[in-house]
Design an enzyme around this catalytic site. Structure first.
Site, mmCIF file in Angstrom:
data_model
loop_
_atom_site.group_PDB
_atom_site.id
_atom_site.type_symbol
_atom_site.label_atom_id
_atom_site.label_comp_id
_atom_site.label_asym_id
_atom_site.label_seq_id
_atom_site.Cartn_x
_atom_site.Cartn_y
_atom_site.Cartn_z
ATOM 1 C CB SER A 93 -0.960 0.011 1.193
ATOM 2 O OG SER A 93 -2.070 -0.818 0.935
ATOM 3 C CE LYS A 96 -4.567 2.112 -0.373
ATOM 4 N NZ LYS A 96 -3.883 0.826 -0.306
ATOM 5 C CB SER A 284 -4.366 1.700 3.954
ATOM 6 O OG SER A 284 -3.514 1.163 2.964
#
Length: 451
Positions: A93, A96, A284
């Protein structure tokens, strides 16, 4: 007397709850008001050798695998520590962060997405058109919120008011235009197990609650057709609002594309891109990340597809001067194991956000989770080995089965702003010590007076 005393000896005793760490307790009194002074550009830099001694001791995997790492001085860009910083890694993640940069640059921090109701081909038809807001509420708009700033009940009431002025009586039919996004709604690179577990879902340019049935839900199945669910919720509220105005509404919803010059009857506006980016980073949120990537592509003239989103990310990073040649981008949320990015590239991205010339990127700063306090770091930095980073480290997390990542920024004990990226690949799944290793490394940066 014995009857009264005996329970004190034989009744089950409750185990006292562990005390909260000091940084999580409510303050006993308010601190004196004072301004926050700017960082001193003359603050001393950590000595690389002393910094390396602390980080090398912390960055040890629990079982198999290995870590790569980069630490930079945010102001000068000097690399203070590096371990295989140019090696491509699965970033989870941390992807992102790249999406946040692309969205803020191409769409703009203060932009809002509009969900509209348009006049259809006949007076008895209205078209609900998605404009990229997947944080819609079923009820009334809540202007102070991010999730649910735009509400379908408000949109329905405004639509009925507009139709009543035109003398429309019905029966009214609702059509759904969700044609803004193109290409597969599900990225073929995603594991179907992740989809079934609710990590993401088929993507549409309108959805309620971030693509979930209930706002704030974590895990569990998501709607398979979030756009149709939103359209049906809108229709139910349109029917309720219409009853009071003498306008009847049919319950069936069909998909159809609105005419380009159709009259806008009503519209509701989302939270700003700044606010959505902060929500995406703090929680997230995979679904929101993928939507923002597609909207970034559309804003720069690309397609509202996965390929458009990855291309938009690459383009925006390249315009910042970040080398993207080695990058392999398979999605923009980090769920795909086919993504490949280096810790050096992530450190440069964080540096662009904290200190780069494009001040639009400062909008992402508030979205970085705070160690021990917020978002995906709220339950970490609670033991003695990481406590020195609590409340100070701000970083984006990343976790897949054998992957863990942490990229962010911290002001060290000497007042120097440092940016960092740590990524572990090939790790033993479930090994608890790997998160602790990254947290210890970040805490070492926070407490470093490495001179």
């Amino acid at each position: 007397m014995g009857v009264n005393v005996a329970p004190g000896f034989f009744a089950p005793q409750e185990t006292p709850a562990a005390p909260l760490p000091p940084w999580q307790r409510a303050p006993e009194q308010l601190s004196a008001t004072r301004g926050v002074e700017p960082l001193d550009p003359a603050a001393p830099l950590p000595l690389p050798g002393k910094l390396a001694a602390q980080l090398d001791a912390a960055l040890k995997p629990d079982g198999g695998g290995n870590f790569t790492a980069v630490v930079q001085d945010a102001l000068s860009g000097d690399v203070l520590y590096e371990r295989d910083g140019g090696k491509n890694r699965v970033p989870a993640s941390n992807m992102k962060l790249l999406t946040a940069v692309a969205a803020l640059r191409s769409i703009g921090p203060e932009t809002r997405f509009s969900t509209q109701v348009l006049a259809g081909a006949k007076p008895s038809i209205v078209v609900l058109r998605g404009g990229g807001d997947v944080l819609l509420a079923a009820g009334r708009s809540a202007p102070e919120e991010v999730m649910g700033r735009a509400g379908l009940a408000t949109l329905a009431a405004d639509t009925i008011a507009a139709l009543a002025k035109q003398g429309v009586k019905g029966p009214l039919s609702v059509q759904l235009d969700d044609s803004l996004f193109t290409g597969p709604a599900l990225n073929p690179a995603w594991s179907l197990e992740d989809v079934d577990a609710g990590e993401t879902a088929p993507l549409f340019p309108l959805a309620m609650n971030g693509g979930r049935d209930v706002p704030g839900t974590v895990g569990g199945p998501r709607p398979k057709d979030a756009a149709l669910d939103a359209a049906q919720a809108f229709t139910a509220r349109l029917k309720a609002a219409g009853a009071a105005a003498g306008i009847t509404v049919r319950t069936a919803v069909v998909r159809a594309k609105a005419h380009a010059d159709a009259e806008v009857l009503a519209a509701v506006e989302s939270a700003t891109v700044r606010q959505q980016v902060d929500l995406m980073l703090e929680t997230s949120d995979n679904y929101l990340a993928e939507v923002l990537g597609r909207m970034a592509s559309l804003a720069s003239g690309g397609a509202g597809s996965n390929d458009g989103a990855t291309a938009a990310v690459r383009t925006q990073l390249g315009q910042l001067g970040i080398d993207t040649v080695s990058m392999r981008l398979s999605d923009v949320s980090g769920l795909s194991l086919a993504n490949r990015v280096t810790t050096r590239q992530f450190a440069e991205v964080v540096r662009a956000i904290t200190s780069g010339p494009d001040t639009r990127l400062r909008a992402a700063l508030a979205g970085f989770p705070v160690a021990g306090l917020t978002g995906t770091l709220d339950d970490r930095y609670v033991d003695a080995s990481t406590a020195s980073g609590a409340g100070l480290v701000r970083a984006k997390t990343g976790t897949l089965n054998s992957v863990i990542a942490l990229s962010g920024y911290v002001v060290d004990a000497d007042g120097r702003l440092l940016v960092f990226s740590f990524i572990g690949n090939g790790l033993t799944p479930g090994a608890a010590g790997n998160k602790v290793a990254l947290d210890r490394a970040a805490s070492a940066l926070a407490s470093c007076g490495c001179r």
